[in-house]
Design a protein around this motif. Structure first.
Motif, PDB file in Angstrom:
ATOM      1  N   ALA A   1       0.930   4.133  -2.752  1.00  0.00           N
ATOM      2  CA  ALA A   1       0.806   5.557  -2.425  1.00  0.00           C
ATOM      3  C   ALA A   1       1.986   6.344  -2.983  1.00  0.00           C
ATOM      4  CB  ALA A   1       0.701   5.742  -0.916  1.00  0.00           C
TER       5      ALA A   1
ATOM      6  N   ILE B   1       1.329   6.833  -6.692  1.00  0.00           N
ATOM      7  CA  ILE B   1       0.296   7.844  -6.928  1.00  0.00           C
ATOM      8  C   ILE B   1       0.841   9.250  -6.684  1.00  0.00           C
ATOM      9  CG2 ILE B   1      -1.914   8.738  -6.065  1.00  0.00           C
ATOM     10  CD1 ILE B   1      -2.687   5.732  -5.638  1.00  0.00           C
ATOM     11  N   CYS B   2       1.579   9.421  -5.592  1.00  0.00           N
ATOM     12  CA  CYS B   2       2.171  10.739  -5.306  1.00  0.00           C
ATOM     13  C   CYS B   2       3.156  11.146  -6.394  1.00  0.00           C
ATOM     14  CB  CYS B   2       2.866  10.728  -3.944  1.00  0.00           C
ATOM     15  SG  CYS B   2       1.752  10.766  -2.541  1.00  0.00           S
TER      16      CYS B   2
ATOM     17  N   SER C   1       5.937  11.074  -2.064  1.00  0.00           N
ATOM     18  CA  SER C   1       6.313   9.868  -2.786  1.00  0.00           C
ATOM     19  C   SER C   1       7.525   9.194  -2.144  1.00  0.00           C
ATOM     20  CB  SER C   1       6.604  10.196  -4.253  1.00  0.00           C
ATOM     21  OG  SER C   1       6.955   9.021  -4.946  1.00  0.00           O
TER      22      SER C   1
ATOM     23  N   PHE D   1       6.535   7.652   1.324  1.00  0.00           N
ATOM     24  CA  PHE D   1       5.872   6.356   1.210  1.00  0.00           C
ATOM     25  C   PHE D   1       6.813   5.284   0.674  1.00  0.00           C
ATOM     26  CE2 PHE D   1       1.960   9.046   1.072  1.00  0.00           C
ATOM     27  CZ  PHE D   1       1.392   8.557   2.245  1.00  0.00           C
TER      28      PHE D   1
ATOM     29  N   GLY E   1       0.824  -1.206   0.000  1.00  0.00           N
ATOM     30  CA  GLY E   1       0.000   0.000   0.000  1.00  0.00           C
ATOM     31  C   GLY E   1       0.860   1.259   0.000  1.00  0.00           C
ATOM     32  N   ALA E   2       1.941   1.225   0.783  1.00  0.00           N
ATOM     33  CA  ALA E   2       2.872   2.362   0.804  1.00  0.00           C
ATOM     34  C   ALA E   2       3.513   2.541  -0.564  1.00  0.00           C
ATOM     35  CB  ALA E   2       3.933   2.155   1.879  1.00  0.00           C
TER      36      ALA E   2
END
Length: 114
Positions: free
Chosen positions: A13, A16-17, A47, A50, A9-10
């Motif tokens: 993320a 996405i960032c 980014s 994460f 998940g990190a």
């Protein structure tokens, strides 16, 4: 340490960032627009934040390959759909090879620690 849903998940993320940050880089117009520049910096920082958490359990080579590969592919999609940029056959073939490499690492490599 075995990767968990949290670590993946990190990594998601982080991707996405990075995608949002790169999109804002284009919108910053070479750092001449304050708001897109500020948010670009924040999203790139997010980014890396994460990504650092993903690296607690996912090997750096694997995490970076997935992060960079997904970033390249998704940024190309944003370029085509949002910024109306075009990709030629060589660019599409190169991107397809990147996707193939990421799939190969995740599906067949013991380094991915599945």
């Amino acid at each position: 340490m075995k990767p968990t849903l949290f670590h993946y998940g990190a990594l998601g993320a982080a991707i996405i960032c990075e995608l949002i940050g790169t999109t804002l880089l284009q919108k910053s117009e070479q750092f001449t627009r304050f708001a897109p520049t500020l948010f670009m910096i924040l999203f790139f920082a997010g980014s890396f934040f994460f990504l650092s958490h993903a690296l607690k359990a996912i090997p750096i080579g694997v995490a970076y390959a997935v992060w960079a590969g997904a970033g390249i592919v998704l940024t190309a999609v944003i370029g085509v759909t949002v910024f109306r940029q075009t990709l030629d056959v060589a660019a599409i073939a190169g991107i397809a090879m990147i996707v193939g490499g990421v799939v190969m690492v995740n599906a067949f490599s013991n380094s991915a620690m599945h």
